[in-house]
Design a protein around this motif. Sequence first.
Motif, PDB file in Angstrom:
ATOM      1  N   ALA A  46       0.843  -1.191   0.000  1.00  0.00           N
ATOM      2  CA  ALA A  46       0.000   0.000   0.000  1.00  0.00           C
ATOM      3  C   ALA A  46       0.880   1.243   0.000  1.00  0.00           C
ATOM      4  CB  ALA A  46      -0.932   0.001   1.206  1.00  0.00           C
ATOM      5  N   ASP A  47       1.961   1.213   0.786  1.00  0.00           N
ATOM      6  CA  ASP A  47       2.901   2.335   0.811  1.00  0.00           C
ATOM      7  C   ASP A  47       3.544   2.542  -0.564  1.00  0.00           C
ATOM      8  OD1 ASP A  47       2.406   2.704   3.502  1.00  0.00           O
ATOM      9  OD2 ASP A  47       4.205   1.616   4.169  1.00  0.00           O
ATOM     10  N   ARG A  48       3.984   1.448  -1.172  1.00  0.00           N
ATOM     11  CA  ARG A  48       4.684   1.564  -2.455  1.00  0.00           C
ATOM     12  C   ARG A  48       3.757   2.049  -3.561  1.00  0.00           C
ATOM     13  NH1 ARG A  48       8.454  -3.649  -3.437  1.00  0.00           N
ATOM     14  NH2 ARG A  48       8.978  -2.364  -5.245  1.00  0.00           N
ATOM     15  N   LEU A  49       2.553   1.521  -3.609  1.00  0.00           N
ATOM     16  CA  LEU A  49       1.615   1.944  -4.656  1.00  0.00           C
ATOM     17  C   LEU A  49       1.179   3.396  -4.449  1.00  0.00           C
ATOM     18  CD1 LEU A  49      -0.618  -1.243  -5.042  1.00  0.00           C
ATOM     19  CD2 LEU A  49       1.313  -0.524  -6.462  1.00  0.00           C
ATOM     20  N   ALA A  50       0.969   3.783  -3.201  1.00  0.00           N
ATOM     21  CA  ALA A  50       0.598   5.171  -2.924  1.00  0.00           C
ATOM     22  C   ALA A  50       1.709   6.114  -3.366  1.00  0.00           C
ATOM     23  CB  ALA A  50       0.307   5.349  -1.435  1.00  0.00           C
ATOM     24  N   GLN A  51       2.959   5.691  -3.200  1.00  0.00           N
ATOM     25  CA  GLN A  51       4.082   6.523  -3.632  1.00  0.00           C
ATOM     26  C   GLN A  51       4.110   6.668  -5.145  1.00  0.00           C
ATOM     27  OE1 GLN A  51       6.225   8.315  -1.791  1.00  0.00           O
ATOM     28  NE2 GLN A  51       7.069   9.091  -3.730  1.00  0.00           N
ATOM     29  N   VAL A  52       3.893   5.570  -5.873  1.00  0.00           N
ATOM     30  CA  VAL A  52       3.853   5.627  -7.339  1.00  0.00           C
ATOM     31  C   VAL A  52       2.737   6.562  -7.791  1.00  0.00           C
ATOM     32  CG1 VAL A  52       3.472   4.313  -9.464  1.00  0.00           C
ATOM     33  CG2 VAL A  52       4.825   3.315  -7.606  1.00  0.00           C
ATOM     34  N   ALA A  53       1.596   6.489  -7.109  1.00  0.00           N
ATOM     35  CA  ALA A  53       0.422   7.263  -7.502  1.00  0.00           C
ATOM     36  C   ALA A  53       0.573   8.760  -7.245  1.00  0.00           C
ATOM     37  CB  ALA A  53      -0.821   6.742  -6.781  1.00  0.00           C
ATOM     38  N   THR A  54       1.651   9.166  -6.563  1.00  0.00           N
ATOM     39  CA  THR A  54       1.860  10.607  -6.383  1.00  0.00           C
ATOM     40  C   THR A  54       2.226  11.287  -7.689  1.00  0.00           C
ATOM     41  OG1 THR A  54       4.197  10.302  -5.790  1.00  0.00           O
ATOM     42  CG2 THR A  54       2.579  10.334  -3.987  1.00  0.00           C
ATOM     43  N   THR A  55       2.718  10.511  -8.658  1.00  0.00           N
ATOM     44  CA  THR A  55       3.147  11.110  -9.928  1.00  0.00           C
ATOM     45  C   THR A  55       2.541  10.450 -11.162  1.00  0.00           C
ATOM     46  OG1 THR A  55       5.111   9.673  -9.952  1.00  0.00           O
ATOM     47  CG2 THR A  55       5.350  11.861  -8.956  1.00  0.00           C
ATOM     48  N   ALA A  56       1.956   9.244 -11.032  1.00  0.00           N
ATOM     49  CA  ALA A  56       1.456   8.536 -12.214  1.00  0.00           C
ATOM     50  C   ALA A  56       0.358   7.554 -11.831  1.00  0.00           C
ATOM     51  CB  ALA A  56       2.601   7.782 -12.898  1.00  0.00           C
ATOM     52  N   ASP A  57      -0.442   7.165 -12.815  1.00  0.00           N
ATOM     53  CA  ASP A  57      -1.438   6.122 -12.593  1.00  0.00           C
ATOM     54  C   ASP A  57      -0.737   4.770 -12.514  1.00  0.00           C
ATOM     55  OD1 ASP A  57      -3.400   8.010 -12.776  1.00  0.00           O
ATOM     56  OD2 ASP A  57      -4.076   7.447 -14.787  1.00  0.00           O
ATOM     57  N   VAL A  58      -1.256   3.887 -11.682  1.00  0.00           N
ATOM     58  CA  VAL A  58      -0.751   2.521 -11.623  1.00  0.00           C
ATOM     59  C   VAL A  58      -1.937   1.566 -11.708  1.00  0.00           C
ATOM     60  CG1 VAL A  58      -0.699   2.623  -9.093  1.00  0.00           C
ATOM     61  CG2 VAL A  58       0.555   0.828 -10.278  1.00  0.00           C
ATOM     62  N   ILE A  59      -1.826   0.593 -12.599  1.00  0.00           N
ATOM     63  CA  ILE A  59      -2.869  -0.408 -12.793  1.00  0.00           C
ATOM     64  C   ILE A  59      -2.549  -1.632 -11.948  1.00  0.00           C
ATOM     65  CG2 ILE A  59      -4.014  -1.912 -14.453  1.00  0.00           C
ATOM     66  CD1 ILE A  59      -4.588   1.032 -14.910  1.00  0.00           C
ATOM     67  N   VAL A  60      -3.514  -2.078 -11.157  1.00  0.00           N
ATOM     68  CA  VAL A  60      -3.366  -3.309 -10.380  1.00  0.00           C
ATOM     69  C   VAL A  60      -4.255  -4.368 -11.008  1.00  0.00           C
ATOM     70  CG1 VAL A  60      -3.564  -4.403  -8.119  1.00  0.00           C
ATOM     71  CG2 VAL A  60      -2.927  -1.986  -8.280  1.00  0.00           C
ATOM     72  N   LEU A  61      -3.667  -5.485 -11.397  1.00  0.00           N
ATOM     73  CA  LEU A  61      -4.403  -6.572 -12.041  1.00  0.00           C
ATOM     74  C   LEU A  61      -5.006  -7.495 -10.986  1.00  0.00           C
ATOM     75  CD1 LEU A  61      -1.684  -7.532 -14.691  1.00  0.00           C
ATOM     76  CD2 LEU A  61      -3.537  -5.874 -14.952  1.00  0.00           C
ATOM     77  N   THR A  84      -8.527  -1.062   1.478  1.00  0.00           N
ATOM     78  CA  THR A  84      -8.803  -0.507   2.805  1.00  0.00           C
ATOM     79  C   THR A  84      -7.628   0.324   3.322  1.00  0.00           C
ATOM     80  OG1 THR A  84      -7.995  -2.523   3.898  1.00  0.00           O
ATOM     81  CG2 THR A  84     -10.348  -2.406   3.398  1.00  0.00           C
ATOM     82  N   ARG A  85      -6.411  -0.069   2.957  1.00  0.00           N
ATOM     83  CA  ARG A  85      -5.228   0.638   3.428  1.00  0.00           C
ATOM     84  C   ARG A  85      -4.935   1.918   2.642  1.00  0.00           C
ATOM     85  NH1 ARG A  85      -4.674  -4.644   4.778  1.00  0.00           N
ATOM     86  NH2 ARG A  85      -3.287  -5.214   6.523  1.00  0.00           N
ATOM     87  N   LEU A  86      -5.505   2.029   1.468  1.00  0.00           N
ATOM     88  CA  LEU A  86      -5.223   3.182   0.613  1.00  0.00           C
ATOM     89  C   LEU A  86      -6.213   4.324   0.780  1.00  0.00           C
ATOM     90  CD1 LEU A  86      -4.320   1.216  -2.636  1.00  0.00           C
ATOM     91  CD2 LEU A  86      -2.754   2.687  -1.327  1.00  0.00           C
ATOM     92  N   GLN A  87      -7.260   4.106   1.558  1.00  0.00           N
ATOM     93  CA  GLN A  87      -8.270   5.142   1.729  1.00  0.00           C
ATOM     94  C   GLN A  87      -7.657   6.403   2.332  1.00  0.00           C
ATOM     95  OE1 GLN A  87     -11.435   4.646   0.362  1.00  0.00           O
ATOM     96  NE2 GLN A  87     -10.165   2.947  -0.354  1.00  0.00           N
ATOM     97  N   GLY A  88      -7.889   7.551   1.675  1.00  0.00           N
ATOM     98  CA  GLY A  88      -7.360   8.819   2.141  1.00  0.00           C
ATOM     99  C   GLY A  88      -5.925   9.075   1.756  1.00  0.00           C
ATOM    100  N   ARG A  89      -5.298   8.096   1.090  1.00  0.00           N
ATOM    101  CA  ARG A  89      -3.890   8.249   0.718  1.00  0.00           C
ATOM    102  C   ARG A  89      -3.698   8.398  -0.780  1.00  0.00           C
ATOM    103  NH1 ARG A  89      -0.749   3.370   3.302  1.00  0.00           N
ATOM    104  NH2 ARG A  89       0.990   4.645   2.557  1.00  0.00           N
ATOM    105  N   ALA A  90      -4.649   7.887  -1.550  1.00  0.00           N
ATOM    106  CA  ALA A  90      -4.567   7.976  -3.011  1.00  0.00           C
ATOM    107  C   ALA A  90      -5.963   7.804  -3.580  1.00  0.00           C
ATOM    108  CB  ALA A  90      -3.636   6.890  -3.564  1.00  0.00           C
TER     109      ALA A  90
END
Length: 245
Positions: A87-102, A118-124
């Motif tokens: 969740a931390d890593r994906l939220a970091q990527v999403a600060t600058t670009a879209d990331v697709i999760v399959l 649930t962990r990404l709510q309010g972060r991205a």
Amino acid sequence: MGKIICTGLGPGDPDLISVKSDRLIRAAAHVAYFRKAGRAGQARQIVQGMLASGVVEYAMEYPVTTEMPFDSPEYNHALAQFYDDWADRLAQVATTADVIVLCEGDPFFYGSFMHLHTRLQGRAEVEVIPGITGMTGCWNAVGTPFTWGDDVLSVLMATLPEADLITHMQRSDAMVIMKTGRNLPKVRAALEHAGRLNDAWLVERGTMPTQRIARLSEVDVTDCPYFAIVLVHGQGRRPEIGGVE
């Protein structure tokens, strides 16, 4: 700022991916997917040949799968830490670009992505694209209508205690039993006790090239792959319509 988009891939056949998910996957610059360590990952295999050149891939490898009991404190701690980290890593990527999760099947139907959601709510910003569930693909593969009229459909986890499985089986019409694998002998015993074994089908790798469909009563229950579902069709309590019962 980008966002995290989870795309439901459907039951396994790439042709059953939605138009929207297909478009997003092909245009993606960042793609993440779950897999077991040392494996290609089912989600990644489904989109083989679809990803753009130069895409950045994030293989989210489970720290444990069947090495320890799924309800043990050690298992829960390892998985919780795994989801926290990703969740931390994906939220970091999403600060600058879209990331697709399959995600195989539908992301919100017993999908691993729910633990990230649930962990990404309010972060991205998070978007979820629905997918055809694996069970839908499997019961269509059998080629027989699954529920009729007032049939009650139950979705059961094979990880439940055998007594609980029997209780649910005795009061349900149509049934989908997931998370079979090494639990298949228990599932077969419960179905036999409930008097429904002769109605049960085992579908392995439904809609995929290696699909296999067989009566559960006729298969070796000690040899069951992860991607397998047990189906029990409805009792046929259907109203008379157009002269057909």
